[in-house]
Motif scaffolding. Structure first.
Motif, PDB file in Angstrom:
ATOM      1  N   ALA A  62     -65.290 -24.683 -18.351  1.00  0.00           N
ATOM      2  CA  ALA A  62     -65.567 -23.285 -18.038  1.00  0.00           C
ATOM      3  C   ALA A  62     -66.469 -23.155 -16.816  1.00  0.00           C
ATOM      4  CB  ALA A  62     -66.203 -22.597 -19.252  1.00  0.00           C
ATOM      5  N   GLU A  63     -67.376 -24.127 -16.635  1.00  0.00           N
ATOM      6  CA  GLU A  63     -68.297 -24.072 -15.504  1.00  0.00           C
ATOM      7  C   GLU A  63     -67.605 -24.352 -14.170  1.00  0.00           C
ATOM      8  OE1 GLU A  63     -71.507 -23.283 -15.131  1.00  0.00           O
ATOM      9  OE2 GLU A  63     -71.384 -22.536 -17.189  1.00  0.00           O
ATOM     10  N   LEU A  64     -66.424 -24.979 -14.204  1.00  0.00           N
ATOM     11  CA  LEU A  64     -65.736 -25.297 -12.955  1.00  0.00           C
ATOM     12  C   LEU A  64     -65.400 -24.057 -12.143  1.00  0.00           C
ATOM     13  CD1 LEU A  64     -63.267 -28.145 -14.035  1.00  0.00           C
ATOM     14  CD2 LEU A  64     -65.372 -28.355 -12.725  1.00  0.00           C
ATOM     15  N   ALA A  65     -65.202 -22.921 -12.847  1.00  0.00           N
ATOM     16  CA  ALA A  65     -64.859 -21.688 -12.131  1.00  0.00           C
ATOM     17  C   ALA A  65     -65.978 -21.231 -11.208  1.00  0.00           C
ATOM     18  CB  ALA A  65     -64.516 -20.586 -13.133  1.00  0.00           C
ATOM     19  N   ASN A  66     -67.221 -21.680 -11.482  1.00  0.00           N
ATOM     20  CA  ASN A  66     -68.361 -21.264 -10.663  1.00  0.00           C
ATOM     21  C   ASN A  66     -68.734 -22.283  -9.590  1.00  0.00           C
ATOM     22  OD1 ASN A  66     -68.658 -18.948 -12.314  1.00  0.00           O
ATOM     23  ND2 ASN A  66     -69.793 -20.153 -13.827  1.00  0.00           N
ATOM     24  N   GLU A  67     -68.040 -23.420  -9.558  1.00  0.00           N
ATOM     25  CA  GLU A  67     -68.359 -24.446  -8.584  1.00  0.00           C
ATOM     26  C   GLU A  67     -67.886 -24.036  -7.187  1.00  0.00           C
ATOM     27  OE1 GLU A  67     -70.051 -27.302  -8.962  1.00  0.00           O
ATOM     28  OE2 GLU A  67     -70.478 -26.634 -10.999  1.00  0.00           O
ATOM     29  N   PRO A  68     -68.639 -24.363  -6.130  1.00  0.00           N
ATOM     30  CA  PRO A  68     -68.210 -24.028  -4.764  1.00  0.00           C
ATOM     31  C   PRO A  68     -66.962 -24.812  -4.368  1.00  0.00           C
ATOM     32  CG  PRO A  68     -70.133 -25.481  -4.739  1.00  0.00           C
ATOM     33  CD  PRO A  68     -69.934 -25.068  -6.175  1.00  0.00           C
ATOM     34  N   VAL A  69     -66.105 -24.190  -3.596  1.00  0.00           N
ATOM     35  CA  VAL A  69     -64.875 -24.829  -3.127  1.00  0.00           C
ATOM     36  C   VAL A  69     -65.032 -25.167  -1.643  1.00  0.00           C
ATOM     37  CG1 VAL A  69     -62.401 -24.550  -2.776  1.00  0.00           C
ATOM     38  CG2 VAL A  69     -63.502 -23.545  -4.779  1.00  0.00           C
ATOM     39  N   ALA A  70     -64.856 -26.432  -1.318  1.00  0.00           N
ATOM     40  CA  ALA A  70     -64.983 -26.855   0.080  1.00  0.00           C
ATOM     41  C   ALA A  70     -63.832 -26.279   0.903  1.00  0.00           C
ATOM     42  CB  ALA A  70     -64.967 -28.380   0.172  1.00  0.00           C
ATOM     43  N   PRO A  71     -64.097 -25.866   2.159  1.00  0.00           N
ATOM     44  CA  PRO A  71     -63.011 -25.329   2.995  1.00  0.00           C
ATOM     45  C   PRO A  71     -61.986 -26.414   3.325  1.00  0.00           C
ATOM     46  CG  PRO A  71     -65.002 -25.665   4.295  1.00  0.00           C
ATOM     47  CD  PRO A  71     -65.404 -25.877   2.856  1.00  0.00           C
ATOM     48  N   MET A  72     -60.734 -25.999   3.503  1.00  0.00           N
ATOM     49  CA  MET A  72     -59.681 -26.932   3.871  1.00  0.00           C
ATOM     50  C   MET A  72     -59.951 -27.469   5.274  1.00  0.00           C
ATOM     51  SD  MET A  72     -55.589 -26.257   4.232  1.00  0.00           S
ATOM     52  CE  MET A  72     -55.365 -26.011   2.496  1.00  0.00           C
ATOM     53  N   PRO A  73     -59.830 -28.791   5.489  1.00  0.00           N
ATOM     54  CA  PRO A  73     -60.029 -29.332   6.831  1.00  0.00           C
ATOM     55  C   PRO A  73     -59.122 -28.638   7.840  1.00  0.00           C
ATOM     56  CG  PRO A  73     -59.908 -31.091   5.204  1.00  0.00           C
ATOM     57  CD  PRO A  73     -59.548 -29.840   4.491  1.00  0.00           C
ATOM     58  N   ALA A  74     -59.674 -28.363   9.022  1.00  0.00           N
ATOM     59  CA  ALA A  74     -58.933 -27.622  10.057  1.00  0.00           C
ATOM     60  C   ALA A  74     -57.614 -28.310  10.413  1.00  0.00           C
ATOM     61  CB  ALA A  74     -59.806 -27.465  11.298  1.00  0.00           C
ATOM     62  N   GLU A  75     -57.604 -29.627  10.361  1.00  0.00           N
ATOM     63  CA  GLU A  75     -56.391 -30.388  10.711  1.00  0.00           C
ATOM     64  C   GLU A  75     -55.236 -30.020   9.801  1.00  0.00           C
ATOM     65  OE1 GLU A  75     -54.836 -35.018  10.275  1.00  0.00           O
ATOM     66  OE2 GLU A  75     -56.979 -34.538  10.063  1.00  0.00           O
ATOM     67  N   TYR A  76     -55.511 -29.959   8.477  1.00  0.00           N
ATOM     68  CA  TYR A  76     -54.454 -29.661   7.520  1.00  0.00           C
ATOM     69  C   TYR A  76     -54.085 -28.183   7.551  1.00  0.00           C
ATOM     70  CZ  TYR A  76     -55.630 -34.305   5.835  1.00  0.00           C
ATOM     71  OH  TYR A  76     -55.864 -35.645   5.754  1.00  0.00           O
ATOM     72  N   ALA A  77     -55.077 -27.317   7.770  1.00  0.00           N
ATOM     73  CA  ALA A  77     -54.776 -25.890   7.881  1.00  0.00           C
ATOM     74  C   ALA A  77     -53.848 -25.625   9.054  1.00  0.00           C
ATOM     75  CB  ALA A  77     -56.072 -25.094   8.034  1.00  0.00           C
ATOM     76  N   ALA A  78     -54.100 -26.285  10.184  1.00  0.00           N
ATOM     77  CA  ALA A  78     -53.252 -26.089  11.365  1.00  0.00           C
ATOM     78  C   ALA A  78     -51.834 -26.581  11.095  1.00  0.00           C
ATOM     79  CB  ALA A  78     -53.861 -26.821  12.558  1.00  0.00           C
ATOM     80  N   ARG A  79     -51.711 -27.715  10.410  1.00  0.00           N
ATOM     81  CA  ARG A  79     -50.369 -28.251  10.114  1.00  0.00           C
ATOM     82  C   ARG A  79     -49.606 -27.319   9.174  1.00  0.00           C
ATOM     83  NH1 ARG A  79     -51.470 -34.366   8.372  1.00  0.00           N
ATOM     84  NH2 ARG A  79     -49.253 -34.228   7.807  1.00  0.00           N
ATOM     85  N   LEU A  80     -50.305 -26.732   8.193  1.00  0.00           N
ATOM     86  CA  LEU A  80     -49.645 -25.795   7.287  1.00  0.00           C
ATOM     87  C   LEU A  80     -49.225 -24.527   8.024  1.00  0.00           C
ATOM     88  CD1 LEU A  80     -51.746 -26.061   4.008  1.00  0.00           C
ATOM     89  CD2 LEU A  80     -49.358 -26.680   4.313  1.00  0.00           C
ATOM     90  N   ASP A  81     -50.094 -24.041   8.921  1.00  0.00           N
ATOM     91  CA  ASP A  81     -49.735 -22.860   9.716  1.00  0.00           C
ATOM     92  C   ASP A  81     -48.484 -23.123  10.540  1.00  0.00           C
ATOM     93  OD1 ASP A  81     -51.710 -21.196   8.807  1.00  0.00           O
ATOM     94  OD2 ASP A  81     -53.133 -21.694  10.390  1.00  0.00           O
ATOM     95  N   ALA A  82     -48.439 -24.304  11.143  1.00  0.00           N
ATOM     96  CA  ALA A  82     -47.283 -24.649  11.983  1.00  0.00           C
ATOM     97  C   ALA A  82     -46.009 -24.739  11.146  1.00  0.00           C
ATOM     98  CB  ALA A  82     -47.548 -25.967  12.704  1.00  0.00           C
ATOM     99  N   ALA A  83     -46.123 -25.324   9.941  1.00  0.00           N
ATOM    100  CA  ALA A  83     -44.954 -25.441   9.080  1.00  0.00           C
ATOM    101  C   ALA A  83     -44.462 -24.076   8.625  1.00  0.00           C
ATOM    102  CB  ALA A  83     -45.291 -26.315   7.866  1.00  0.00           C
ATOM    103  N   LEU A  84     -45.401 -23.172   8.295  1.00  0.00           N
ATOM    104  CA  LEU A  84     -45.007 -21.824   7.897  1.00  0.00           C
ATOM    105  C   LEU A  84     -44.355 -21.064   9.045  1.00  0.00           C
ATOM    106  CD1 LEU A  84     -48.116 -20.801   5.753  1.00  0.00           C
ATOM    107  CD2 LEU A  84     -45.806 -21.235   4.933  1.00  0.00           C
ATOM    108  N   ALA A  85     -44.905 -21.221  10.232  1.00  0.00           N
ATOM    109  CA  ALA A  85     -44.333 -20.544  11.402  1.00  0.00           C
ATOM    110  C   ALA A  85     -42.919 -21.042  11.666  1.00  0.00           C
ATOM    111  CB  ALA A  85     -45.229 -20.759  12.618  1.00  0.00           C
ATOM    112  N   ALA A  86     -42.708 -22.364  11.550  1.00  0.00           N
ATOM    113  CA  ALA A  86     -41.374 -22.923  11.779  1.00  0.00           C
ATOM    114  C   ALA A  86     -40.385 -22.406  10.739  1.00  0.00           C
ATOM    115  CB  ALA A  86     -41.441 -24.446  11.740  1.00  0.00           C
ATOM    116  N   GLU A  87     -40.821 -22.285   9.507  1.00  0.00           N
ATOM    117  CA  GLU A  87     -39.954 -21.773   8.446  1.00  0.00           C
ATOM    118  C   GLU A  87     -39.593 -20.313   8.708  1.00  0.00           C
ATOM    119  OE1 GLU A  87     -37.649 -21.903   5.082  1.00  0.00           O
ATOM    120  OE2 GLU A  87     -38.660 -23.545   6.130  1.00  0.00           O
TER     121      GLU A  87
END
Length: 262
Positions: A62-87
């Motif tokens: 139950a406590e996991l819901a309150n734990e901070p979430v680390a931001p996604m590394p910029a490298e992977y975010a950019a790759r996902l953006d590119a894949a979505l744009a291509a789709e």
């Protein structure tokens, strides 16, 4: 990982099946089974240790819901953006001017930022609910209270709602409450042990006998307090419910029954 080798053949009791204890802890067993198992579990240190471990695990999850979430590394975010744009470019319905495609492709969001926005929206909702509740309370104060003809012109207070889980007028369903009531000393509407002792004495019972558990119950709409006693037999209990109006000369016994092994 559960130990499937324990409790083979449907036998309930030591050695315990972890699966059975997990089902009991989760509340998925029917009332009759739960009422039979809880007294046995509470009397077995090994079974109690497993129940406590399950409880701790549930609290940790139950406590996991309150734990901070680390931001996604910029490298992977950019790759996902590119894949979505291509789709999007490959989908006929989204083909068109570059500026239109630019509007249609949403960037990958930061999970922590999304959670903050969600919590902020929840906070706004809670604030609105609080203001609404305050407004309702204000209206209740301003609107005159309806007076009954025989009240002498004085508004009568509303009776308090019964507290505790509901059981039948004959105590039906109380068996399922026994397991979690063992060791509890909640006097409910009686407030103090002295008042309960007066009720017990009025019922002709020995007030010096210490109950195994005490908790509020709602007995067919009546506010009451359920008291649990041992009977001297394994896995058998006597449960007595007293009404909120009990006291010296008025036992107000709502039900008195024996449960468990005969």
């Amino acid at each position: 990982m559960t130990d499937e080798s324990r409790g083979i053949g449907g036998t309930v009791g030591p050695p315990w099946s972890v699966d059975v204890l997990a089902d009991l802890h989760a509340g998925v067993l029917d009332e009759r089974e739960a009422a039979e198992l809880w007294p046995l579990v509470n009397a077995d240190p090994e079974a109690l240790a497993i129940i406590e471990a399950l409880e701790a695990t549930t609290a940790d999850l139950a406590e996991l819901a309150n734990e901070p979430v680390a931001p996604m590394p910029a490298e992977y975010a950019a790759r996902l953006d590119a894949a979505l744009a291509a789709e999007m470019r490959a989908t006929p319905a989204f083909q068109g001017a570059p500026e239109r495609r630019q509007e249609q492709v949403a960037p990958v969001v930061d999970l922590a930022a999304a959670r903050r926005r969600r919590n902020k929206r929840i906070g706004w909702g809670a604030g609105i609910a609080t203001v609404a509740a305050a407004a309702i309370a204000a209206v209740a104060i301003v609107v005159p209270t309806t007076r009954e003809p025989d009240s002498g012109g004085i508004a009568q207070p509303a009776p308090s709602a019964p507290s505790g889980p509901s059981v039948g007028g004959d105590g039906g369903g109380a068996e399922a409450l026994v397991g979690k009531a063992i060791g509890v000393r909640d006097f409910g509407s009686l407030k103090t042990e002295e008042r309960l002792d007066a009720c017990v004495a009025a019922a002709g019972m020995d007030a010096d006998v210490r109950p195994e558990g005490i908790r509020p119950v709602n007995v067919a709409g009546k506010d009451g307090v359920m008291v649990i006693y041992t009977t001297g037999k394994l896995a058998q209990f006597r449960i007595v419910a007293f009404g909120a109006d009990c006291g010296p000369g008025n036992p107000s016994v709502l039900f008195d029954k024996i449960i468990g092994a005969k």
